[in-house]
Design a protein around this motif. Sequence first.
Motif, PDB file in Angstrom:
ATOM      1  N   PHE A 513       0.830  -1.008  -0.056  1.00 45.51           N
ATOM      2  CA  PHE A 513      -0.017   0.095   0.103  1.00 45.51           C
ATOM      3  C   PHE A 513       0.952   1.140   0.082  1.00 45.51           C
ATOM      4  O   PHE A 513       1.978   1.164   0.465  1.00 45.51           O
ATOM      5  CB  PHE A 513      -0.960  -0.221   1.058  1.00 45.51           C
ATOM      6  CG  PHE A 513      -2.019  -1.053   1.310  1.00 45.51           C
ATOM      7  CD1 PHE A 513      -3.073  -0.852   0.396  1.00 45.51           C
ATOM      8  CD2 PHE A 513      -1.632  -2.329   1.910  1.00 45.51           C
ATOM      9  CE1 PHE A 513      -4.122  -1.964   0.400  1.00 45.51           C
ATOM     10  CE2 PHE A 513      -2.751  -3.327   1.696  1.00 45.51           C
ATOM     11  CZ  PHE A 513      -3.750  -3.289   1.022  1.00 45.51           C
ATOM     12  N   PRO A 514       0.422   2.441  -0.476  1.00 43.75           N
ATOM     13  CA  PRO A 514      -0.926   2.773  -0.926  1.00 43.75           C
ATOM     14  C   PRO A 514      -1.145   2.162  -2.306  1.00 43.75           C
ATOM     15  O   PRO A 514      -0.262   2.031  -3.082  1.00 43.75           O
ATOM     16  CB  PRO A 514      -1.037   4.142  -0.871  1.00 43.75           C
ATOM     17  CG  PRO A 514       0.232   4.733  -1.074  1.00 43.75           C
ATOM     18  CD  PRO A 514       1.316   3.618  -0.455  1.00 43.75           C
ATOM     19  N   LYS A 538      -4.862   2.794   1.865  1.00 43.01           N
ATOM     20  CA  LYS A 538      -3.818   2.603   2.512  1.00 43.01           C
ATOM     21  C   LYS A 538      -3.570   1.337   3.255  1.00 43.01           C
ATOM     22  O   LYS A 538      -2.901   1.072   3.697  1.00 43.01           O
ATOM     23  CB  LYS A 538      -3.747   3.597   3.664  1.00 43.01           C
ATOM     24  CG  LYS A 538      -3.461   5.086   2.919  1.00 43.01           C
ATOM     25  CD  LYS A 538      -3.268   6.217   4.171  1.00 43.01           C
ATOM     26  CE  LYS A 538      -2.725   7.462   3.369  1.00 43.01           C
ATOM     27  NZ  LYS A 538      -3.962   8.234   2.676  1.00 43.01           N
ATOM     28  N   THR A 539      -5.035   0.549   3.466  1.00 44.21           N
ATOM     29  CA  THR A 539      -5.108  -0.605   4.052  1.00 44.21           C
ATOM     30  C   THR A 539      -6.006  -1.651   3.474  1.00 44.21           C
ATOM     31  O   THR A 539      -6.822  -1.347   2.612  1.00 44.21           O
ATOM     32  CB  THR A 539      -5.718  -0.431   5.624  1.00 44.21           C
ATOM     33  OG1 THR A 539      -7.041  -0.028   5.431  1.00 44.21           O
ATOM     34  CG2 THR A 539      -4.848   0.587   6.271  1.00 44.21           C
ATOM     35  N   GLN A 540      -5.825  -3.238   3.781  1.00 46.41           N
ATOM     36  CA  GLN A 540      -6.814  -3.919   3.291  1.00 46.41           C
ATOM     37  C   GLN A 540      -8.071  -3.630   3.662  1.00 46.41           C
ATOM     38  O   GLN A 540      -9.029  -3.956   2.631  1.00 46.41           O
ATOM     39  CB  GLN A 540      -6.298  -5.191   3.888  1.00 46.41           C
ATOM     40  CG  GLN A 540      -6.740  -6.761   3.359  1.00 46.41           C
ATOM     41  CD  GLN A 540      -6.049  -6.906   1.891  1.00 46.41           C
ATOM     42  OE1 GLN A 540      -5.212  -6.448   1.642  1.00 46.41           O
ATOM     43  NE2 GLN A 540      -6.867  -8.056   1.264  1.00 46.41           N
ATOM     44  N   GLU A 542      -9.659  -0.851   4.145  1.00 49.44           N
ATOM     45  CA  GLU A 542      -9.878   0.151   3.367  1.00 49.44           C
ATOM     46  C   GLU A 542     -10.417  -0.269   1.775  1.00 49.44           C
ATOM     47  O   GLU A 542     -11.181   0.181   1.272  1.00 49.44           O
ATOM     48  CB  GLU A 542      -9.000   1.496   3.519  1.00 49.44           C
ATOM     49  CG  GLU A 542      -9.551   2.618   2.734  1.00 49.44           C
ATOM     50  CD  GLU A 542      -8.645   3.761   2.886  1.00 49.44           C
ATOM     51  OE1 GLU A 542      -8.656   4.838   1.955  1.00 49.44           O
ATOM     52  OE2 GLU A 542      -7.565   3.622   3.617  1.00 49.44           O
TER      53      GLU A 542
END
Length: 687
Positions: A513-514, A538-540, A542
């Motif tokens: 990420f991102p 930025k995250t899994q 999200e």
Amino acid sequence: MKTNPFEKYFYPKTVCVAGASSKPLSLGYELTKTVIGYGYKGKLLLVNPKAEKILGVKCFKDIQSVPDEIDLAIVMVPKVFAEDTIKQLIEKGVVSIILITAGFKETGNEGEEAEQRIIDLVKKHNVRLVGPNCMGIINTLPSISLNATFVAEKPETGSMAFCSQSGAIGAAVLNSLRETDIRFAHFISVGNKADVNENDLLRYWQSDNNINVITYYLESFVDGEGFIKNFIDGSITKPVIILKAGKTSSGMKAASSHTGAMGSSDKVVNAIIKQFGLIRAETLNDLFNTAKGFENFPSPKGNRIAAVTNAGGPAILTVDTLEKNNLKLAELTQATMTKLKEIVHPEGSLNNPVDLLPGGTAEQYKLVNEILSGDPNVDAVISVFVEPVMVKALPVIEGINSIRSDKPILQVVMPLPEFWQEYREKSMYKLPLFRNPEDPAVVISNMFSFTQNRSGKKRLNQKAALYKSDLSKFSDQFLPLRITEEFAKLYKLPVIGSLIVKSGELESLNLDFPVVIKAVGKKLIHKSEFNAVSLNIKTQVELLAEAEAIIKATAKNNAEVEGFLIQPYVKPKFELLVGGFRDSNFGPMVMFGTGGKYVEYYEDTSIRSAYLCDDDIEEMINSTKIGRIIKGVRGEKPVDIQALKEVIKNLSQMMLDNNNISECDLNPLLVSENNKMYAVDVRIKLG
């Protein structure tokens, strides 16, 4: 040796008029009368089954009865007899035919079918045909003296060739000759352009030593790509000036990509004309004024102009027009100013434009023009004279005409009405004069533009396609991402790394990420319109949430999500567009400009033919706002312009090599904070 049919069009030893008439005011009568009245030097052969003589010239009952070999046949018979007449001419061995008769393609389906039968006939026998629905041909050269039109004006000899697609425009030009002083060597009206067209004439006139300038009034190009290929290989060296009517894009087919949608027909014409060193005239006046410039004056070596005048208003109009036409007022040397001080009235102006005041004499005008033309900072001179009561126009004009200079001196004269007849009768030089203060700047600009574009330039050309697999099943649709990326890599386009997954595979991905997530589907061409893109994830967690939101948003718009495209997120410094489309007439085109989802609204793009050279790419970049910005403004580090040029060049080569590509986009082509380029959205459509 094989006969050139165009030699027989313009230099015929015998002219046959099939459909000559004995009825005054009929076209067949008026054309015959004009041929005789203009003093044709060859033999005139008339065909009319009901008359023994017309205007003292013997008539033959039919084509077969004509005993002589026919170089040029002019067909004016009624439409129902046209096809049979042309058959008889072909049997007679005629290779150059002008079909003046109307009522063909311009009238609808039935006329189009009749025209096509005639074209099939002439092509089968290697015969050339001008028309139908045209008004004839002229060669003013004294050894020929042929005016085979139904306009009885007597044009004077020049070195210009003029082709008109419109008979009415051609007639209007011929009818104005005494007022405009237009002179030409050849004139031809091509009508429907069923066979002979602008491309044929371009090649012929380039080879004819009697022609120095080639001019066209066109409403369409028959084969635009074929036309420009004459300039790609450098075979055309003479000035070519085009007045192209029909500037709207209303007839253009809707396109799917941003690039295709923004390429209107007139934008393409403008780009092509500029790119290949042709000159586009905005009016008939500009067309012929520019031709007169090439015929009668030396070409300017730069864009620095000096002006002399006796009246303020016309001088202001002259100066205003300079800047609009990429010209500028010259900065006169001190030596020039010193010389002028000895001549110019103390209340006049020594600055450029030099003002002699209304009392400026013929001697002063001549001396000032000589001094200005001798200034090393001056490339051309514009002399403006408004006739006052105390100074006659003719001595002023003739004095300037007598100056010998390797720089053009163009004169604007605004005289009393009787001057023009006096000038025609008494001038020793008869050089062109201009009636409007704005005219010379346009002419000088056009001439200078031509001299700048004369040097040979190495251009891209078609090579063997790098992609070898069969793509026939993708006709009229965008290529799948996998194939698109293969194309991009083959042509060294900076495509960003991508991963395509099904929605159920998102949870198990191991990503750096991102990232960016984009929905993939047949309807999802412009993804932002469907809310089918999410940036800087930025995250899994999200990622999964954004994917769900995209599925819901696209469902509302009846667009099915077939999968997702995952890409690294690049923080953009600039969003650029590099794209291509295939114009129906001029072939492969390329575009550069401001990219992103608002590209159509910014309207900051430039286009060129894909047959481009390094100078074209430089001009494409410089002619856009974004192009000037990315070169570095206000202390910013410039983008790698050479890398950008390679992207444009490589995409152009892809368009040239693959005739089946109708549109393609790199939009956006992102420039990152560290000035690297990434094509984050690449689309290629086959036609």
